[in-house]
Design a protein around this motif. Sequence first.
Motif, mmCIF file in Angstrom:
data_model
loop_
_atom_site.group_PDB
_atom_site.id
_atom_site.type_symbol
_atom_site.label_atom_id
_atom_site.label_comp_id
_atom_site.label_asym_id
_atom_site.label_seq_id
_atom_site.Cartn_x
_atom_site.Cartn_y
_atom_site.Cartn_z
ATOM 1 N N GLN A 1 0.813 -1.199 0.000
ATOM 2 C CA GLN A 1 0.000 0.000 0.000
ATOM 3 C C GLN A 1 0.856 1.263 0.000
ATOM 4 O O GLN A 1 0.527 2.256 -0.656
ATOM 5 N N PHE A 2 1.987 1.231 0.701
ATOM 6 C CA PHE A 2 2.886 2.375 0.760
ATOM 7 C C PHE A 2 3.407 2.727 -0.636
ATOM 8 O O PHE A 2 3.402 3.896 -1.044
ATOM 9 N N GLU A 3 3.850 1.724 -1.353
ATOM 10 C CA GLU A 3 4.363 2.006 -2.689
ATOM 11 C C GLU A 3 3.265 2.514 -3.616
ATOM 12 O O GLU A 3 3.493 3.407 -4.440
ATOM 13 N N HIS A 4 2.075 1.953 -3.504
ATOM 14 C CA HIS A 4 0.963 2.444 -4.325
ATOM 15 C C HIS A 4 0.651 3.895 -3.994
ATOM 16 O O HIS A 4 0.415 4.712 -4.894
ATOM 17 N N ASP A 5 0.625 4.242 -2.722
ATOM 18 C CA ASP A 5 0.321 5.617 -2.327
ATOM 19 C C ASP A 5 1.384 6.593 -2.815
ATOM 20 O O ASP A 5 1.070 7.697 -3.277
ATOM 21 N N VAL A 6 2.661 6.185 -2.709
ATOM 22 C CA VAL A 6 3.744 7.051 -3.193
ATOM 23 C C VAL A 6 3.627 7.250 -4.698
ATOM 24 O O VAL A 6 3.829 8.356 -5.221
ATOM 25 N N GLN A 7 3.294 6.193 -5.407
ATOM 26 C CA GLN A 7 3.152 6.293 -6.858
ATOM 27 C C GLN A 7 2.052 7.278 -7.238
ATOM 28 O O GLN A 7 2.195 8.057 -8.184
ATOM 29 N N ILE A 8 0.956 7.270 -6.500
ATOM 30 C CA ILE A 8 -0.143 8.193 -6.786
ATOM 31 C C ILE A 8 0.296 9.639 -6.582
ATOM 32 O O ILE A 8 -0.002 10.523 -7.391
ATOM 33 N N VAL A 9 1.030 9.901 -5.504
ATOM 34 C CA VAL A 9 1.494 11.267 -5.234
ATOM 35 C C VAL A 9 2.465 11.729 -6.315
ATOM 36 O O VAL A 9 2.387 12.860 -6.803
ATOM 37 N N VAL A 10 3.392 10.857 -6.687
ATOM 38 C CA VAL A 10 4.371 11.222 -7.710
ATOM 39 C C VAL A 10 3.679 11.462 -9.055
ATOM 40 O O VAL A 10 4.024 12.397 -9.787
ATOM 41 N N ARG A 11 2.700 10.634 -9.371
ATOM 42 C CA ARG A 11 1.967 10.840 -10.620
ATOM 43 C C ARG A 11 1.225 12.173 -10.598
ATOM 44 O O ARG A 11 1.221 12.904 -11.591
#
Length: 497
Positions: free
Chosen positions: A50-60
Motif C-alpha cells: 500500500q505504501f508504494e501504491h500511495d507514493v506512486q499516486i502522489v508522484v503521478r
Amino acid sequence: MATCAAPSESDAPGHPDRSRDDRWAASGAQLRALVDAFRSEPVTPARTLQFEHDVQIVVRELGRQVVPFRYNQVEPAAAVDQPRHARFEHETYTRVHAKTRQNVWTVFGQLVVRRIGDRPSQAGEPMLFPRAHRLGLVHGASPALAARACQLLAAAGANQQQILARLRADHGVGWGVKKWRPVSRAVSDEMGVYRHDAQVDQLRTWLAAAGASTGRHKPVVCVGRDGITLRLRMKRGSLYEVASTSTVRVYDRRGTRLGTVYLAYAPEPGRPAMRGALTAVIRDVLTRWEGPVPRWCDVTDTGDNETGYDDRVLRRMTHPRTGAALAWVRVVDYYHASERVWALANMLFGDNARAVGWAKTMLTWLLLPGGVNRVLHSAAAFRAARTLTRVQKKEYDRAYAYLRNRMSHIDYATYRRVGVPLGSGGTEAACKTVFIQRLKLRGMRWAKDGAQTILNLRVVFLSGIWDVVYGRVLAARPQPIMGGHVAAEPNELEIAA
C-alpha cells in the motif's frame, strides 16, 4: 486500484516560480506524511504494498501538475505575442486571436494545455497548432506515452483490452479502442520508415564485433525465411492465409550468434514486400560494410517461396560496390532433412525399435563427409529386400527424392567445418516469437493492416533497435517555421504567466 483522474490544467495566474514551488512543497508534504505513517506502525507485506501504491499516486499527481505547467510555457501567454504567420509543409498559416484547450495524454495521465492555433491560407486545410508539433504529440499523446503504449502493443502475450487496462493502471490513461488505434497506427507507420536503416546499422555493428572476435571461423551472416498461417477477419467468418517472416543473423569466429534482426509481413500474394525488404537489407549491409566480406549463407527449408527467392534473387546477386559474384552457401535445414530420414525408417521398418535405431544411425552419418550418400545407399539396400504397399512406396519415394535432389545443399560436414549453421532454428523460432506469442493468442483474428501495424512495431522491438528507431522518428517529425524562423527552444519562449 488505479483510477483516471480528471484532466489537470496548470495555467493559473501568478509568478511561475512561486506556483511551481508551491506544488513541490505540497507534494513533499504528502510524501513526508506517507513516510511518517509507514514508520509509525509495524511493517507488513500488505502495508509495504500500500505504501508504494500511495507514493506512486502522489508522484503521478506531481507530474500531472508540473508537466502542463511547463508545456503551457512553450508558447507566449498571450496569443498576440506569437508570430502572426507560420509555414508548415509548404503551406502558410495565420495566427488566430484566442487560445483553445487541448487534452494531452502523458505518462502521468490526462492533462489540459492551452494552445495557439493558426488558420491555413487555403480553405479545406486543417488548423495548425505549432505547440503540438513542437511537443511531438501524436493524436494528443505525448512521445513518452505513445512509446510506452506501442511497446506494450509490441510485447508478447497480451491482447488489446489487457494493454488498455495496463495503461489505465500504470499511467491513469483511460483510453478506448478508438483513441488507441490511431496512435499505434501512426507510430507504427513512422517506425516502419526508419526500421531499415537501423537494422542495417545494427548488423554492421555485429559484423564489426564478429571481425574483432577470436576463433577459427570466418564471420557468418545467415539469412532465413519462413511462413506461418494467420487467421484473418473477413466479413463472414475467418480465413487462414500465410504470413511471412525473415531473419538475418550474425555469427562470430567461434560460431556464437551475436544477434538477429527480424522482418515480418502480413499475408500477401507472392510476398513482394518481404522479398523487397529482405533484399534491401542484404544489399545495404554489403554496400555500407567496408570490412572483409563475411561468409553469407542461406539456411531454410525447401518451400516454393524460399527456393524461388534463393534461385531468382540470392544466386544472381552481386556485390553492390565491387560487382563480384557473391558465394552464397545454401543449406537445407537439418531438421527438415532429418524428417525425411525418419520417414524412410518408418516405411522400411515400421514403427518399431529397429526403425528408431536405423534412423539414429543415419542421422549421425548425415553429419559425416559424404553422409547423404551413405544414407541413400543404406535406404536403397533395405528397400530392395522389402515389399511396400502403394502408399508406403509413395512416401518412401518422396522422402528418398527429397534427399537425393538436394545433395549439394546437405553437405553438413563441410558446413560444420567452416562454421555455417546447420539449422534454421532461428527462423523457425521467429515464427513463434514474432507471430505465435503475439498474433495467435486465443480467439485472435486480424485485418491485414491491423496485423501489419503490430508487426512493424514487433520486429523493431525484437531486433533490439527500439530506442534508435524511435529517436529517429522524433527527430524527423516536421516543425513549423514561426515568423520566418524555425520555432525556438522552449526556454527561449518562457515568460511569466
